[in-house]
Design a protein around this motif. Sequence first.
Motif, PDB file in Angstrom:
ATOM      1  N   ARG A 128      31.392  13.428 -41.785  1.00  0.00           N
ATOM      2  CA  ARG A 128      31.988  12.236 -42.397  1.00  0.00           C
ATOM      3  C   ARG A 128      32.001  12.442 -43.898  1.00  0.00           C
ATOM      4  O   ARG A 128      30.938  12.492 -44.541  1.00  0.00           O
ATOM      5  CB  ARG A 128      31.198  10.994 -42.004  1.00  0.00           C
ATOM      6  CG  ARG A 128      31.815   9.703 -42.521  1.00  0.00           C
ATOM      7  CD  ARG A 128      31.052   8.492 -42.031  1.00  0.00           C
ATOM      8  NE  ARG A 128      31.481   7.294 -42.719  1.00  0.00           N
ATOM      9  CZ  ARG A 128      30.894   6.110 -42.610  1.00  0.00           C
ATOM     10  NH1 ARG A 128      29.843   5.967 -41.803  1.00  0.00           N
ATOM     11  NH2 ARG A 128      31.335   5.078 -43.292  1.00  0.00           N
ATOM     12  N   GLY A 129      33.188  12.585 -44.450  1.00  0.00           N
ATOM     13  CA  GLY A 129      33.269  12.935 -45.866  1.00  0.00           C
ATOM     14  C   GLY A 129      32.762  14.349 -46.053  1.00  0.00           C
ATOM     15  O   GLY A 129      33.213  15.277 -45.390  1.00  0.00           O
TER      16      GLY A 129
ATOM     17  N   MET B  22      32.021   2.872 -37.316  1.00  0.00           N
ATOM     18  CA  MET B  22      32.136   4.185 -37.943  1.00  0.00           C
ATOM     19  C   MET B  22      30.841   4.964 -37.688  1.00  0.00           C
ATOM     20  O   MET B  22      29.740   4.415 -37.835  1.00  0.00           O
ATOM     21  CB  MET B  22      32.329   4.027 -39.451  1.00  0.00           C
ATOM     22  CG  MET B  22      32.630   5.311 -40.172  1.00  0.00           C
ATOM     23  SD  MET B  22      34.384   5.688 -40.203  1.00  0.00           S
ATOM     24  CE  MET B  22      34.992   4.492 -41.389  1.00  0.00           C
ATOM     25  N   PRO B  23      30.918   6.241 -37.266  1.00  0.00           N
ATOM     26  CA  PRO B  23      29.698   7.034 -37.085  1.00  0.00           C
ATOM     27  C   PRO B  23      28.826   7.019 -38.327  1.00  0.00           C
ATOM     28  O   PRO B  23      29.302   7.247 -39.436  1.00  0.00           O
ATOM     29  CB  PRO B  23      30.242   8.443 -36.791  1.00  0.00           C
ATOM     30  CG  PRO B  23      31.585   8.200 -36.180  1.00  0.00           C
ATOM     31  CD  PRO B  23      32.131   6.999 -36.917  1.00  0.00           C
TER      32      PRO B  23
ATOM     33  N   THR C 150      35.316  -3.803 -34.405  1.00  0.00           N
ATOM     34  CA  THR C 150      35.495  -4.202 -35.798  1.00  0.00           C
ATOM     35  C   THR C 150      36.534  -3.305 -36.437  1.00  0.00           C
ATOM     36  O   THR C 150      36.817  -2.209 -35.954  1.00  0.00           O
ATOM     37  CB  THR C 150      34.173  -4.085 -36.580  1.00  0.00           C
ATOM     38  OG1 THR C 150      33.729  -2.731 -36.518  1.00  0.00           O
ATOM     39  CG2 THR C 150      33.115  -4.999 -35.985  1.00  0.00           C
ATOM     40  N   ASP C 151      37.083  -3.731 -37.505  1.00  0.00           N
ATOM     41  CA  ASP C 151      38.063  -2.927 -38.229  1.00  0.00           C
ATOM     42  C   ASP C 151      37.310  -2.021 -39.185  1.00  0.00           C
ATOM     43  O   ASP C 151      36.738  -2.473 -40.170  1.00  0.00           O
ATOM     44  CB  ASP C 151      39.019  -3.843 -38.997  1.00  0.00           C
ATOM     45  CG  ASP C 151      40.138  -3.058 -39.669  1.00  0.00           C
ATOM     46  OD1 ASP C 151      40.143  -1.818 -39.514  1.00  0.00           O
ATOM     47  OD2 ASP C 151      40.978  -3.701 -40.320  1.00  0.00           O
TER      48      ASP C 151
ATOM     49  N   GLY D  27      34.798   3.507 -45.918  1.00  0.00           N
ATOM     50  CA  GLY D  27      34.329   4.826 -46.314  1.00  0.00           C
ATOM     51  C   GLY D  27      35.117   5.896 -45.595  1.00  0.00           C
ATOM     52  O   GLY D  27      36.006   5.605 -44.799  1.00  0.00           O
ATOM     53  N   PRO D  28      34.813   7.169 -45.879  1.00  0.00           N
ATOM     54  CA  PRO D  28      35.561   8.267 -45.251  1.00  0.00           C
ATOM     55  C   PRO D  28      35.356   8.275 -43.743  1.00  0.00           C
ATOM     56  O   PRO D  28      34.233   8.118 -43.263  1.00  0.00           O
ATOM     57  CB  PRO D  28      34.972   9.522 -45.914  1.00  0.00           C
ATOM     58  CG  PRO D  28      33.609   9.110 -46.368  1.00  0.00           C
ATOM     59  CD  PRO D  28      33.728   7.668 -46.762  1.00  0.00           C
ATOM     60  N   PRO D  29      36.423   8.457 -42.987  1.00  0.00           N
ATOM     61  CA  PRO D  29      36.299   8.472 -41.529  1.00  0.00           C
ATOM     62  C   PRO D  29      35.712   9.797 -41.049  1.00  0.00           C
ATOM     63  O   PRO D  29      35.717  10.791 -41.794  1.00  0.00           O
ATOM     64  CB  PRO D  29      37.751   8.320 -41.068  1.00  0.00           C
ATOM     65  CG  PRO D  29      38.540   8.958 -42.151  1.00  0.00           C
ATOM     66  CD  PRO D  29      37.815   8.613 -43.433  1.00  0.00           C
TER      67      PRO D  29
END
Length: 222
Positions: free
Chosen positions: A161-162, A123-124, A72-73, A78-80
Motif C-alpha cells: 500500500r503506497g 482499505m487493507p 464504506t467508501d 490514502g493510497p490503495p
Amino acid sequence: MRASDGRVVRHRRYRLTPARRRAAALVLSVLALAAPVYAGTAALVGRRVEAAAGESTWIVPNRIDLPADAATDAAGAGPPPSRLRIGALGVDTALESLTMDAAGVLASPKAYGEAGWFAQGTMPGDPGPAVLAGHVDSKTGPAVFYKLHELKAGDKVLVLRGDAWLAFSVTAVEHYAKAHFPTQRVYGPTPVAELRLITCGGAFDSARHSYRDNVVVYAVLS
C-alpha cells in the motif's frame, strides 16, 4: 472336450511368437505412460471453471445483507493496495480494484492470474476486514488462488500500500457452502486491521458452471 459325434476335439494352445510378445510389451508400455496423463486431465477437468459462466467463482452477499458499517467508501483514504504476496503459495500478483454491480455481486478480476480487492470496503491496513478475492482456476488450469486452501495459521500475507508492505498473519482457513455464507463473520466490523481472502472451493457444479463452496482465509495485521 467331445464333439456331438463322440470324437475328442483338442484345442490348439495359443502361442505368442517373439514378434507378438514385442508388440504386446509395446502396447502395455504406452498404456502405462498414458495412465497418469489421463488421470491428471480428468482431475483438472473436474476443477475447471467456464470463463463464460456469467457469474463470479465466489460469492459476495447482496449489499442489503451486509452489516451497516461493513461497506464504506474507501476512496480518498490514502493510497490503495497495489500488490499481494503470499510466500507460502508462491503468489505475487497485482491487485485490481473490484466493485459490486447493481445486483450486489462482486465483479470478477479480469485476469485469472491476478487478484482484486473490494474497493468499496475497508482499505487493507485500516481497522476492519479488507476483502481480497481471486479465481481458483480457469479453462486453461490453476488461477491465482488455486492453492489458497493450503494456507495455515501463522503463514504471512503481504499487501503493498503506497510504499509500505503490510504484513498480515493467517489466523484461520474456513470452508462454507455458498448457500450458508456467514456474512457477519466475514464482513462484520473488527477493532483491528484484518484481511479476508476469498475464492471458491468444494465440489464443482457442472450444471451451474460454479463451485458449491467458498474458501475464506482470515488474517490479522502483524
